[in-house]
Design an enzyme around this catalytic site. Structure first.
Site, PDB file in Angstrom:
ATOM      1  N   GLU A  37     -10.535   8.837   4.305  1.00 29.56           N
ATOM      2  CA  GLU A  37      -9.228   9.007   4.966  1.00 29.56           C
ATOM      3  C   GLU A  37      -8.832  10.445   5.213  1.00 29.56           C
ATOM      4  O   GLU A  37      -8.332  10.804   6.268  1.00 29.56           O
ATOM      5  CB  GLU A  37      -8.124   8.515   4.018  1.00 29.56           C
ATOM      6  CG  GLU A  37      -8.162   7.095   3.740  1.00 29.56           C
ATOM      7  CD  GLU A  37      -7.519   6.347   4.833  1.00 29.56           C
ATOM      8  OE1 GLU A  37      -6.633   6.885   5.522  1.00 29.56           O
ATOM      9  OE2 GLU A  37      -7.942   5.226   5.018  1.00 29.56           O
TER      10      GLU A  37
ATOM     11  N   CYS B 282       0.832  -1.185   0.000  1.00 32.40           N
ATOM     12  CA  CYS B 282       0.000   0.000   0.000  1.00 32.40           C
ATOM     13  C   CYS B 282       0.867   1.235   0.000  1.00 32.40           C
ATOM     14  O   CYS B 282       1.960   1.237   0.557  1.00 32.40           O
ATOM     15  CB  CYS B 282      -0.868  -0.013   1.240  1.00 32.40           C
ATOM     16  SG  CYS B 282      -1.643   1.553   1.481  1.00 32.40           S
TER      17      CYS B 282
ATOM     18  N   SER C 114      -4.967   3.476   8.782  1.00 32.96           N
ATOM     19  CA  SER C 114      -5.975   4.158   7.981  1.00 32.96           C
ATOM     20  C   SER C 114      -5.512   4.374   6.557  1.00 32.96           C
ATOM     21  O   SER C 114      -4.971   5.382   6.199  1.00 32.96           O
ATOM     22  CB  SER C 114      -6.321   5.491   8.621  1.00 32.96           C
ATOM     23  OG  SER C 114      -5.198   6.329   8.586  1.00 32.96           O
ATOM     24  N   CYS C 115      -5.749   3.398   5.755  1.00 36.29           N
ATOM     25  CA  CYS C 115      -5.233   3.426   4.396  1.00 36.29           C
ATOM     26  C   CYS C 115      -6.348   3.089   3.442  1.00 36.29           C
ATOM     27  O   CYS C 115      -7.234   2.313   3.760  1.00 36.29           O
ATOM     28  CB  CYS C 115      -4.136   2.407   4.264  1.00 36.29           C
ATOM     29  SG  CYS C 115      -3.755   2.098   2.560  1.00 36.29           S
ATOM     30  N   GLY C 116      -6.286   3.676   2.263  1.00 32.69           N
ATOM     31  CA  GLY C 116      -7.327   3.423   1.274  1.00 32.69           C
ATOM     32  C   GLY C 116      -7.267   2.040   0.679  1.00 32.69           C
ATOM     33  O   GLY C 116      -8.198   1.593   0.039  1.00 32.69           O
TER      34      GLY C 116
END
Lengths: 266, 266
Positions: B213, A110, B109-111
Protein backbone atom coordinates in the site's frame (compact mmCIF):
# COMPACT_ATOMS: atom_id res chain seq x y z
CA UNK A 1 3.89 -28.12 3.75
CA UNK A 2 3.89 -24.93 5.78
CA UNK A 3 3.55 -21.61 4.03
CA UNK A 4 6.75 -19.59 4.03
CA UNK A 5 6.41 -16.65 6.41
CA UNK A 6 9.66 -15.13 5.19
CA UNK A 7 11.46 -15.17 1.88
CA UNK A 8 15.08 -14.41 1.11
CA UNK A 9 16.32 -11.90 -1.38
CA UNK A 10 19.42 -10.00 -2.34
CA UNK A 11 19.89 -6.66 -0.60
CA UNK A 12 22.66 -4.13 -0.24
CA UNK A 13 23.53 -3.40 3.37
CA UNK A 14 25.13 0.00 3.96
CA UNK A 15 27.09 0.58 7.16
CA UNK A 16 29.26 3.60 7.80
CA UNK A 17 29.36 4.34 4.08
CA UNK A 18 30.43 0.82 3.10
CA UNK A 19 28.29 -1.38 0.87
CA UNK A 20 27.85 -5.11 1.34
CA UNK A 21 25.92 -7.46 -0.92
CA UNK A 22 23.91 -9.79 1.30
CA UNK A 23 20.92 -12.07 1.55
CA UNK A 24 18.15 -10.88 3.79
CA UNK A 25 14.69 -12.09 4.71
CA UNK A 26 11.46 -10.16 4.41
CA UNK A 27 8.00 -11.05 5.65
CA UNK A 28 5.70 -12.42 2.97
CA UNK A 29 2.73 -10.22 2.04
CA UNK A 30 0.22 -11.64 -0.44
CA UNK A 31 -3.43 -10.89 -1.17
CA UNK A 32 -6.06 -13.33 0.05
CA UNK A 33 -9.41 -13.29 -1.70
CA UNK A 34 -12.25 -14.35 0.59
CA UNK A 35 -15.28 -15.80 -1.15
CA UNK A 36 -18.75 -16.54 0.14
CA UNK A 37 -19.53 -19.57 -1.97
CA UNK A 38 -18.38 -18.44 -5.42
CA UNK A 39 -18.73 -14.71 -4.79
CA UNK A 40 -15.58 -12.74 -3.93
CA UNK A 41 -16.44 -10.44 -1.03
CA UNK A 42 -13.09 -9.09 0.16
CA UNK A 43 -9.38 -9.15 -0.45
CA UNK A 44 -6.94 -8.63 2.38
CA UNK A 45 -3.17 -8.28 2.20
CA UNK A 46 -1.92 -10.99 4.52
CA UNK A 47 0.98 -13.25 5.42
CA UNK A 48 0.10 -16.70 4.05
CA UNK A 49 -0.75 -19.37 6.61
CA UNK A 50 -3.90 -20.07 8.66
CA UNK A 51 -5.86 -18.72 5.71
CA UNK A 52 -9.05 -20.60 6.52
CA UNK A 53 -9.00 -19.21 10.05
CA UNK A 54 -8.46 -15.76 8.61
CA UNK A 55 -11.43 -16.10 6.24
CA UNK A 56 -13.69 -17.47 8.99
CA UNK A 57 -12.48 -14.87 11.49
CA UNK A 58 -13.10 -12.09 8.99
CA UNK A 59 -16.66 -13.25 8.34
CA UNK A 60 -17.21 -13.60 12.09
CA UNK A 61 -15.88 -10.17 13.09
CA UNK A 62 -17.77 -8.59 10.17
CA UNK A 63 -21.01 -10.03 11.50
CA UNK A 64 -21.67 -12.32 8.51
CA UNK A 65 -21.48 -15.52 10.58
CA UNK A 66 -22.08 -15.98 14.29
CA UNK A 67 -21.19 -19.60 15.03
CA UNK A 68 -19.35 -22.52 13.46
CA UNK A 69 -22.80 -23.98 12.75
CA UNK A 70 -23.30 -21.27 10.14
CA UNK A 71 -20.54 -22.84 8.03
CA UNK A 72 -21.17 -25.74 5.64
CA UNK A 73 -17.62 -25.94 4.29
CA UNK A 74 -14.36 -24.03 4.06
CA UNK A 75 -12.26 -24.77 0.98
CA UNK A 76 -8.92 -23.53 -0.25
CA UNK A 77 -6.32 -22.36 -0.59
CA UNK A 78 -5.52 -24.85 -3.37
CA UNK A 79 -2.19 -25.21 -5.13
CA UNK A 80 -3.78 -23.81 -8.29
CA UNK A 81 -5.42 -20.93 -6.38
CA UNK A 82 -3.04 -20.26 -3.47
CA UNK A 83 -4.64 -16.93 -2.55
CA UNK A 84 -8.32 -17.84 -2.43
CA UNK A 85 -10.42 -19.28 0.40
CA UNK A 86 -14.11 -19.98 -0.02
CA UNK A 87 -16.61 -20.30 2.81
CA UNK A 88 -19.89 -22.03 2.04
CA UNK A 89 -22.71 -21.15 4.41
CA UNK A 90 -25.29 -23.59 5.75
CA UNK A 91 -28.40 -23.96 3.67
CA UNK A 92 -31.03 -21.49 4.83
CA UNK A 93 -28.41 -18.87 5.63
CA UNK A 94 -28.73 -16.79 2.53
CA UNK A 95 -27.44 -13.36 1.74
CA UNK A 96 -28.72 -11.56 -1.28
CA UNK A 97 -25.70 -10.15 -3.03
CA UNK A 98 -27.04 -6.62 -3.12
CA UNK A 99 -27.40 -6.57 0.64
CA UNK A 100 -23.97 -8.06 1.10
CA UNK A 101 -22.31 -5.53 -1.15
CA UNK A 102 -23.99 -2.71 0.68
CA UNK A 103 -22.90 -4.25 3.94
CA UNK A 104 -19.29 -4.34 2.91
CA UNK A 105 -19.47 -1.01 1.28
CA UNK A 106 -20.77 0.61 4.43
CA UNK A 107 -19.36 -1.31 7.35
CA UNK A 108 -16.23 -3.14 6.28
CA UNK A 109 -14.26 -2.62 9.45
CA UNK A 110 -10.99 -1.22 8.29
CA UNK A 111 -8.74 1.53 9.52
CA UNK A 112 -8.34 3.06 6.09
CA UNK A 113 -11.33 2.65 3.89
CA UNK A 114 -14.66 1.19 3.09
CA UNK A 115 -17.03 2.82 5.49
CA UNK A 116 -19.50 5.27 4.01
CA UNK A 117 -21.42 6.35 7.06
CA UNK A 118 -20.26 7.44 10.48
CA UNK A 119 -23.31 5.70 11.86
CA UNK A 120 -21.91 2.39 10.70
CA UNK A 121 -18.89 2.72 12.96
CA UNK A 122 -20.41 1.79 16.27
CA UNK A 123 -21.14 -1.90 16.32
CA UNK A 124 -24.46 -3.11 17.57
CA UNK A 125 -23.55 -5.09 20.63
CA UNK A 126 -24.23 -5.57 24.32
CA UNK A 127 -21.71 -4.73 27.06
CA UNK A 128 -19.60 -7.62 28.30
CA UNK A 129 -20.85 -8.80 31.69
CA UNK A 130 -18.21 -11.49 32.30
CA UNK A 131 -17.10 -11.60 35.95
CA UNK A 132 -13.68 -12.85 34.85
CA UNK A 133 -10.82 -11.44 36.97
CA UNK A 134 -7.11 -11.26 36.09
CA UNK A 135 -4.36 -11.17 38.73
CA UNK A 136 -1.71 -8.51 38.18
CA UNK A 137 0.98 -11.21 38.45
CA UNK A 138 -0.57 -13.14 35.56
CA UNK A 139 -0.63 -10.05 33.34
CA UNK A 140 3.08 -9.51 34.01
CA UNK A 141 3.85 -12.94 32.50
CA UNK A 142 2.04 -12.41 29.18
CA UNK A 143 4.62 -10.41 27.19
CA UNK A 144 7.31 -12.98 27.94
CA UNK A 145 5.03 -15.85 26.93
CA UNK A 146 4.12 -14.02 23.75
CA UNK A 147 7.79 -13.42 22.93
CA UNK A 148 8.76 -17.03 23.59
CA UNK A 149 6.15 -18.24 21.13
CA UNK A 150 6.81 -15.53 18.63
CA UNK A 151 10.12 -16.81 17.32
CA UNK A 152 9.77 -15.12 13.99
CA UNK A 153 9.15 -11.64 15.33
CA UNK A 154 12.70 -10.98 16.45
CA UNK A 155 13.94 -12.11 13.08
CA UNK A 156 12.71 -9.25 10.94
CA UNK A 157 10.52 -7.04 13.10
CA UNK A 158 8.02 -7.12 10.28
CA UNK A 159 5.13 -9.09 11.75
CA UNK A 160 2.31 -8.19 14.07
CA UNK A 161 1.23 -10.81 16.58
CA UNK A 162 -2.05 -11.55 18.34
CA UNK A 163 -2.49 -14.22 20.99
CA UNK A 164 -5.41 -15.62 22.92
CA UNK A 165 -4.66 -16.60 26.53
CA UNK A 166 -6.89 -18.67 28.81
CA UNK A 167 -7.54 -17.80 32.44
CA UNK A 168 -4.38 -19.63 33.55
CA UNK A 169 -2.26 -17.50 31.23
CA UNK A 170 -1.65 -20.31 28.73
CA UNK A 171 -1.54 -19.42 25.05
CA UNK A 172 -4.33 -21.08 23.08
CA UNK A 173 -3.48 -19.47 19.73
CA UNK A 174 -0.69 -17.24 18.50
CA UNK A 175 -0.94 -15.86 15.00
CA UNK A 176 1.36 -13.49 13.12
CA UNK A 177 0.69 -11.36 10.09
CA UNK A 178 1.88 -8.27 8.24
CA UNK A 179 -1.59 -6.88 9.05
CA UNK A 180 -2.48 -6.55 12.70
CA UNK A 181 -6.20 -6.92 12.00
CA UNK A 182 -5.47 -10.14 10.17
CA UNK A 183 -3.56 -11.54 13.16
CA UNK A 184 -6.64 -10.88 15.34
CA UNK A 185 -9.02 -12.36 12.74
CA UNK A 186 -6.86 -15.50 12.53
CA UNK A 187 -7.04 -15.93 16.31
CA UNK A 188 -10.81 -15.38 16.39
CA UNK A 189 -11.35 -17.66 13.40
CA UNK A 190 -9.39 -20.43 15.13
CA UNK A 191 -11.39 -19.99 18.32
CA UNK A 192 -14.71 -19.99 16.45
CA UNK A 193 -13.85 -23.13 14.48
CA UNK A 194 -12.96 -24.91 17.75
CA UNK A 195 -16.27 -23.80 19.30
CA UNK A 196 -14.63 -21.74 22.04
CA UNK A 197 -16.69 -18.58 21.42
CA UNK A 198 -17.90 -16.73 23.52
CA UNK A 199 -14.40 -16.20 24.91
CA UNK A 200 -15.62 -14.84 28.21
CA UNK A 201 -12.72 -16.04 30.38
CA UNK A 202 -9.94 -15.11 27.98
CA UNK A 203 -7.38 -12.41 27.30
CA UNK A 204 -6.49 -11.12 23.84
CA UNK A 205 -2.98 -9.78 23.59
CA UNK A 206 -1.58 -7.80 20.66
CA UNK A 207 2.05 -6.95 19.98
CA UNK A 208 1.42 -3.33 19.00
CA UNK A 209 -1.20 -0.70 19.53
CA UNK A 210 -4.94 -1.02 20.08
CA UNK A 211 -7.36 0.75 17.76
CA UNK A 212 -11.14 0.94 17.57
CA UNK A 213 -10.98 -1.95 15.12
CA UNK A 214 -9.09 -4.29 17.39
CA UNK A 215 -11.50 -3.62 20.24
CA UNK A 216 -14.47 -4.14 17.95
CA UNK A 217 -13.17 -7.55 16.92
CA UNK A 218 -12.51 -8.54 20.54
CA UNK A 219 -16.04 -7.41 21.42
CA UNK A 220 -17.55 -9.66 18.75
CA UNK A 221 -15.64 -12.56 20.36
CA UNK A 222 -16.94 -11.41 23.78
CA UNK A 223 -13.37 -11.19 25.12
CA UNK A 224 -13.43 -9.28 28.45
CA UNK A 225 -9.73 -8.34 28.61
CA UNK A 226 -7.49 -6.89 25.87
CA UNK A 227 -3.82 -6.23 26.60
CA UNK A 228 -1.25 -4.55 24.35
CA UNK A 229 2.45 -3.82 24.38
CA UNK A 230 1.81 -0.28 23.13
CA UNK A 231 -0.73 2.51 23.41
CA UNK A 232 -4.46 2.52 22.74
CA UNK A 233 -6.22 5.19 20.68
CA UNK A 234 -8.92 7.42 22.13
CA UNK A 235 -11.64 5.46 20.36
CA UNK A 236 -10.27 2.13 21.59
CA UNK A 237 -10.60 3.47 25.13
CA UNK A 238 -14.08 4.84 24.44
CA UNK A 239 -15.27 1.52 23.01
CA UNK A 240 -13.80 -0.42 25.96
CA UNK A 241 -15.60 1.83 28.45
CA UNK A 242 -18.90 1.75 26.57
CA UNK A 243 -18.90 -2.05 26.39
CA UNK A 244 -17.42 -2.77 29.83
CA UNK A 245 -14.22 -4.28 28.50
CA UNK A 246 -10.87 -4.15 30.33
CA UNK A 247 -8.16 -2.46 28.28
CA UNK A 248 -4.50 -2.68 29.30
CA UNK A 249 -1.71 -0.85 27.49
CA UNK A 250 2.08 -0.51 27.71
CA UNK A 251 2.32 -3.97 29.25
CA UNK A 252 6.11 -4.24 29.60
CA UNK A 253 8.07 -5.92 32.34
CA UNK A 254 6.29 -5.42 35.65
CA UNK A 255 4.30 -2.38 34.54
CA UNK A 256 1.14 -1.56 32.67
CA UNK A 257 -1.63 1.02 32.36
CA UNK A 258 -5.32 0.26 32.75
CA UNK A 259 -7.47 2.43 30.49
CA UNK A 260 -10.83 0.81 31.17
CA UNK A 261 -12.45 -1.92 33.28
CA UNK A 262 -10.03 -1.89 36.22
CA UNK A 263 -12.52 -3.92 38.27
CA UNK A 264 -11.29 -7.06 36.49
CA UNK A 265 -7.67 -6.50 37.61
CA UNK A 266 -7.04 -8.07 41.05
CA UNK B 1 -7.78 26.40 16.58
CA UNK B 2 -5.64 23.34 16.08
CA UNK B 3 -7.24 19.94 16.40
CA UNK B 4 -6.19 18.08 19.52
CA UNK B 5 -3.87 15.24 18.60
CA UNK B 6 -3.96 13.85 22.12
CA UNK B 7 -6.58 13.86 24.84
CA UNK B 8 -6.17 13.26 28.54
CA UNK B 9 -8.05 10.74 30.60
CA UNK B 10 -7.91 8.96 33.91
CA UNK B 11 -5.95 5.75 33.97
CA UNK B 12 -4.62 3.36 36.58
CA UNK B 13 -0.90 2.81 36.34
CA UNK B 14 0.33 -0.47 37.81
CA UNK B 15 4.00 -0.80 38.73
CA UNK B 16 5.44 -3.68 40.72
CA UNK B 17 1.98 -4.57 41.99
CA UNK B 18 1.17 -1.04 43.17
CA UNK B 19 -1.72 0.95 41.73
CA UNK B 20 -1.62 4.69 41.01
CA UNK B 21 -4.49 6.84 39.76
CA UNK B 22 -3.09 9.13 37.10
CA UNK B 23 -3.89 11.26 34.09
CA UNK B 24 -2.52 10.01 30.80
CA UNK B 25 -2.75 11.06 27.18
CA UNK B 26 -3.90 8.95 24.28
CA UNK B 27 -3.81 9.72 20.57
CA UNK B 28 -7.13 10.86 19.15
CA UNK B 29 -8.79 8.46 16.70
CA UNK B 30 -11.99 9.64 15.02
CA UNK B 31 -13.74 8.67 11.79
CA UNK B 32 -13.49 11.01 8.80
CA UNK B 33 -16.16 10.73 6.15
CA UNK B 34 -14.87 11.71 2.71
CA UNK B 35 -17.52 12.92 0.29
CA UNK B 36 -17.38 13.52 -3.44
CA UNK B 37 -19.78 16.42 -3.66
CA UNK B 38 -22.66 15.23 -1.49
CA UNK B 39 -21.97 11.52 -1.84
CA UNK B 40 -20.09 9.76 0.97
CA UNK B 41 -17.48 7.55 -0.63
CA UNK B 42 -15.25 6.42 2.25
CA UNK B 43 -14.73 6.64 5.98
CA UNK B 44 -11.27 6.37 7.44
CA UNK B 45 -10.29 6.20 11.11
CA UNK B 46 -7.86 9.06 11.49
CA UNK B 47 -6.26 11.53 13.90
CA UNK B 48 -8.03 14.88 13.32
CA UNK B 49 -5.96 17.58 11.63
CA UNK B 50 -5.01 18.19 8.00
CA UNK B 51 -8.32 16.62 7.07
CA UNK B 52 -8.60 18.36 3.71
CA UNK B 53 -5.16 17.13 2.76
CA UNK B 54 -6.19 13.65 3.85
CA UNK B 55 -9.35 13.75 1.70
CA UNK B 56 -7.47 15.09 -1.32
CA UNK B 57 -4.59 12.66 -0.82
CA UNK B 58 -7.01 9.76 -0.55
CA UNK B 59 -8.77 10.70 -3.79
CA UNK B 60 -5.38 11.14 -5.45
CA UNK B 61 -3.84 7.84 -4.36
CA UNK B 62 -7.12 6.05 -5.20
CA UNK B 63 -6.90 7.36 -8.75
CA UNK B 64 -10.08 9.50 -8.56
CA UNK B 65 -8.21 12.77 -9.15
CA UNK B 66 -4.88 13.34 -10.87
CA UNK B 67 -4.10 17.02 -10.39
CA UNK B 68 -5.20 20.01 -8.30
CA UNK B 69 -7.00 21.24 -11.42
CA UNK B 70 -9.49 18.39 -10.99
CA UNK B 71 -10.75 20.03 -7.77
CA UNK B 72 -13.36 22.82 -7.78
CA UNK B 73 -13.60 23.14 -3.99
CA UNK B 74 -12.73 21.39 -0.75
CA UNK B 75 -15.08 22.11 2.16
CA UNK B 76 -15.17 21.04 5.79
CA UNK B 77 -14.65 19.99 8.40
CA UNK B 78 -17.21 22.38 9.91
CA UNK B 79 -17.89 22.87 13.58
CA UNK B 80 -21.29 21.26 13.09
CA UNK B 81 -19.83 18.38 11.06
CA UNK B 82 -16.31 17.93 12.45
CA UNK B 83 -15.73 14.58 10.80
CA UNK B 84 -16.76 15.29 7.22
CA UNK B 85 -14.77 16.72 4.31
CA UNK B 86 -16.33 17.19 0.89
CA UNK B 87 -14.40 17.50 -2.35
CA UNK B 88 -16.22 19.01 -5.31
CA UNK B 89 -14.78 18.08 -8.68
CA UNK B 90 -14.42 20.41 -11.63
CA UNK B 91 -17.35 20.50 -13.99
CA UNK B 92 -16.89 17.97 -16.72
CA UNK B 93 -15.18 15.54 -14.38
CA UNK B 94 -18.11 13.30 -13.67
CA UNK B 95 -18.26 9.93 -12.08
CA UNK B 96 -21.43 7.94 -12.31
CA UNK B 97 -22.09 6.62 -8.85
CA UNK B 98 -22.43 3.03 -9.95
CA UNK B 99 -18.99 3.10 -11.45
CA UNK B 100 -17.59 4.79 -8.37
CA UNK B 101 -19.08 2.24 -6.02
CA UNK B 102 -17.65 -0.56 -8.05
CA UNK B 103 -14.33 1.19 -8.09
CA UNK B 104 -14.21 1.43 -4.33
CA UNK B 105 -15.66 -1.97 -3.89
CA UNK B 106 -12.97 -3.50 -6.02
CA UNK B 107 -9.86 -1.40 -5.59
CA UNK B 108 -10.05 0.53 -2.32
CA UNK B 109 -6.42 0.24 -1.39
CA UNK B 110 -6.47 -1.02 2.13
CA UNK B 111 -4.44 -3.58 3.98
CA UNK B 112 -7.47 -5.22 5.48
CA UNK B 113 -10.50 -5.06 3.28
CA UNK B 114 -12.35 -3.84 0.29
CA UNK B 115 -10.66 -5.50 -2.63
CA UNK B 116 -12.66 -8.13 -4.44
CA UNK B 117 -10.32 -9.18 -7.19
CA UNK B 118 -6.67 -10.08 -7.09
CA UNK B 119 -6.38 -8.47 -10.47
CA UNK B 120 -7.22 -5.12 -8.89
CA UNK B 121 -4.14 -5.19 -6.69
CA UNK B 122 -1.52 -4.21 -9.20
CA UNK B 123 -1.87 -0.55 -10.03
CA UNK B 124 -1.77 0.52 -13.63
CA UNK B 125 1.31 2.66 -13.77
CA UNK B 126 4.59 3.23 -15.55
CA UNK B 127 8.01 2.63 -13.94
CA UNK B 128 9.66 5.70 -12.41
CA UNK B 129 12.44 6.92 -14.66
CA UNK B 130 13.66 9.78 -12.44
CA UNK B 131 17.46 10.09 -12.50
CA UNK B 132 17.39 11.50 -8.96
CA UNK B 133 20.34 10.30 -6.82
CA UNK B 134 20.63 10.30 -3.03
CA UNK B 135 23.98 10.47 -1.21
CA UNK B 136 24.42 7.93 1.59
CA UNK B 137 25.33 10.79 3.95
CA UNK B 138 22.02 12.51 3.28
CA UNK B 139 20.04 9.34 4.02
CA UNK B 140 21.82 9.04 7.36
CA UNK B 141 20.44 12.43 8.44
CA UNK B 142 16.77 11.68 7.73
CA UNK B 143 15.74 9.75 10.86
CA UNK B 144 17.14 12.47 13.11
CA UNK B 145 15.33 15.19 11.15
CA UNK B 146 12.13 13.20 11.32
CA UNK B 147 12.48 12.75 15.07
CA UNK B 148 13.22 16.43 15.66
CA UNK B 149 10.01 17.42 13.89
CA UNK B 150 7.97 14.66 15.39
CA UNK B 151 7.63 16.01 18.89
CA UNK B 152 4.44 14.15 19.58
CA UNK B 153 5.74 10.72 18.73
CA UNK B 154 7.91 10.29 21.79
CA UNK B 155 5.03 11.34 23.96
CA UNK B 156 2.75 8.31 23.57
CA UNK B 157 4.27 6.10 20.89
CA UNK B 158 0.81 6.02 19.36
CA UNK B 159 1.25 7.87 16.08
CA UNK B 160 2.68 6.92 12.74
CA UNK B 161 4.59 9.56 10.84
CA UNK B 162 5.24 10.19 7.17
CA UNK B 163 7.49 12.94 5.83
CA UNK B 164 8.38 14.23 2.42
CA UNK B 165 11.99 15.39 1.99
CA UNK B 166 13.38 17.42 -0.89
CA UNK B 167 16.67 16.65 -2.60
CA UNK B 168 18.59 18.68 0.00
CA UNK B 169 17.15 16.59 2.82
CA UNK B 170 14.80 19.34 4.04
CA UNK B 171 11.37 18.31 5.30
CA UNK B 172 8.56 19.73 3.18
CA UNK B 173 5.72 18.06 5.06
CA UNK B 174 5.52 15.93 8.18
CA UNK B 175 2.17 14.39 9.06
CA UNK B 176 1.21 12.09 11.91
CA UNK B 177 -1.78 9.82 12.28
CA UNK B 178 -3.03 6.73 14.09
CA UNK B 179 -3.23 5.19 10.61
CA UNK B 180 0.00 4.94 8.65
CA UNK B 181 -1.80 5.08 5.31
CA UNK B 182 -3.50 8.28 6.43
CA UNK B 183 -0.16 9.88 7.29
CA UNK B 184 1.03 9.15 3.74
CA UNK B 185 -2.23 10.39 2.19
CA UNK B 186 -1.95 13.64 4.18
CA UNK B 187 1.57 14.20 2.84
CA UNK B 188 0.54 13.45 -0.74
CA UNK B 189 -2.59 15.59 -0.44
CA UNK B 190 -0.51 18.53 0.79
CA UNK B 191 1.96 18.10 -2.08
CA UNK B 192 -0.81 17.84 -4.67
CA UNK B 193 -2.59 20.95 -3.39
CA UNK B 194 0.68 22.90 -3.59
CA UNK B 195 1.24 21.68 -7.17
CA UNK B 196 4.44 19.81 -6.37
CA UNK B 197 3.40 16.53 -8.02
CA UNK B 198 5.12 14.70 -9.73
CA UNK B 199 7.53 14.41 -6.79
CA UNK B 200 10.38 13.11 -8.88
CA UNK B 201 13.26 14.54 -6.83
CA UNK B 202 11.87 13.67 -3.42
CA UNK B 203 12.13 11.10 -0.66
CA UNK B 204 9.17 9.72 1.28
CA UNK B 205 10.06 8.55 4.76
CA UNK B 206 7.80 6.54 7.04
CA UNK B 207 8.29 5.86 10.74
CA UNK B 208 7.34 2.20 10.59
CA UNK B 209 7.22 -0.55 8.02
CA UNK B 210 6.60 -0.43 4.30
CA UNK B 211 3.76 -2.41 2.77
CA UNK B 212 2.47 -2.80 -0.76
CA UNK B 213 0.00 0.00 0.00
CA UNK B 214 2.60 2.51 1.03
CA UNK B 215 4.64 1.84 -2.10
CA UNK B 216 1.53 2.09 -4.26
CA UNK B 217 0.76 5.54 -2.84
CA UNK B 218 4.36 6.69 -3.35
CA UNK B 219 4.19 5.41 -6.93
CA UNK B 220 1.08 7.47 -7.66
CA UNK B 221 3.01 10.54 -6.43
CA UNK B 222 5.95 9.45 -8.66
CA UNK B 223 8.31 9.47 -5.65
CA UNK B 224 11.54 7.69 -6.65
CA UNK B 225 12.89 6.95 -3.14
CA UNK B 226 11.03 5.51 -0.13
CA UNK B 227 12.88 5.09 3.19
CA UNK B 228 11.59 3.48 6.37
CA UNK B 229 12.77 2.95 9.93
CA UNK B 230 11.57 -0.65 9.83
CA UNK B 231 11.24 -3.57 7.44
CA UNK B 232 9.47 -3.79 4.09
CA UNK B 233 7.13 -6.63 3.15
CA UNK B 234 7.82 -8.96 0.23
CA UNK B 235 5.20 -7.22 -1.89
CA UNK B 236 6.60 -3.77 -1.09
CA UNK B 237 9.95 -5.00 -2.44
CA UNK B 238 8.30 -6.58 -5.49
CA UNK B 239 6.42 -3.38 -6.32
CA UNK B 240 9.56 -1.26 -5.89
CA UNK B 241 11.53 -3.52 -8.25
CA UNK B 242 8.73 -3.68 -10.84
CA UNK B 243 8.35 0.10 -10.95
CA UNK B 244 12.04 1.03 -10.62
CA UNK B 245 11.66 2.66 -7.22
CA UNK B 246 14.39 2.79 -4.59
CA UNK B 247 13.35 1.15 -1.31
CA UNK B 248 15.44 1.61 1.84
CA UNK B 249 14.64 -0.12 5.14
CA UNK B 250 16.01 -0.25 8.68
CA UNK B 251 17.38 3.27 8.32
CA UNK B 252 18.84 3.75 11.79
CA UNK B 253 21.95 5.66 12.77
CA UNK B 254 24.56 5.15 10.08
CA UNK B 255 23.08 1.97 8.66
CA UNK B 256 20.39 0.93 6.24
CA UNK B 257 19.39 -1.79 3.80
CA UNK B 258 18.62 -1.22 0.14
CA UNK B 259 15.93 -3.59 -1.13
CA UNK B 260 15.48 -2.14 -4.60
CA UNK B 261 16.84 0.57 -6.89
CA UNK B 262 20.36 0.80 -5.46
CA UNK B 263 21.46 2.77 -8.54
CA UNK B 264 19.98 5.90 -6.93
CA UNK B 265 22.18 5.58 -3.82
CA UNK B 266 25.55 7.31 -4.31
Amino acid sequence: MADPTFISGKIVRVTEGQLFNEEDQVAVEEPLEIRLGNSPIAVTMRTPGHDRELAVGFLFTEGIIHSPDDIAAVTGPHRSLPNVVSVKLKRGLRFDRGRLKRHFYTTSSCGVCGKTALQAIRVKSQPISSGFKVPVALLYTLPERLREEQETFEETGALHAAALFDEKGEILYLREDVGRHNAVDKVLGAALLEKRVPLDRHILMVSGRTSFEIMQKALVGRIPVVAAISAPSSLAVALAREFKMTLVGFLRGRRFNVYAGRERIV
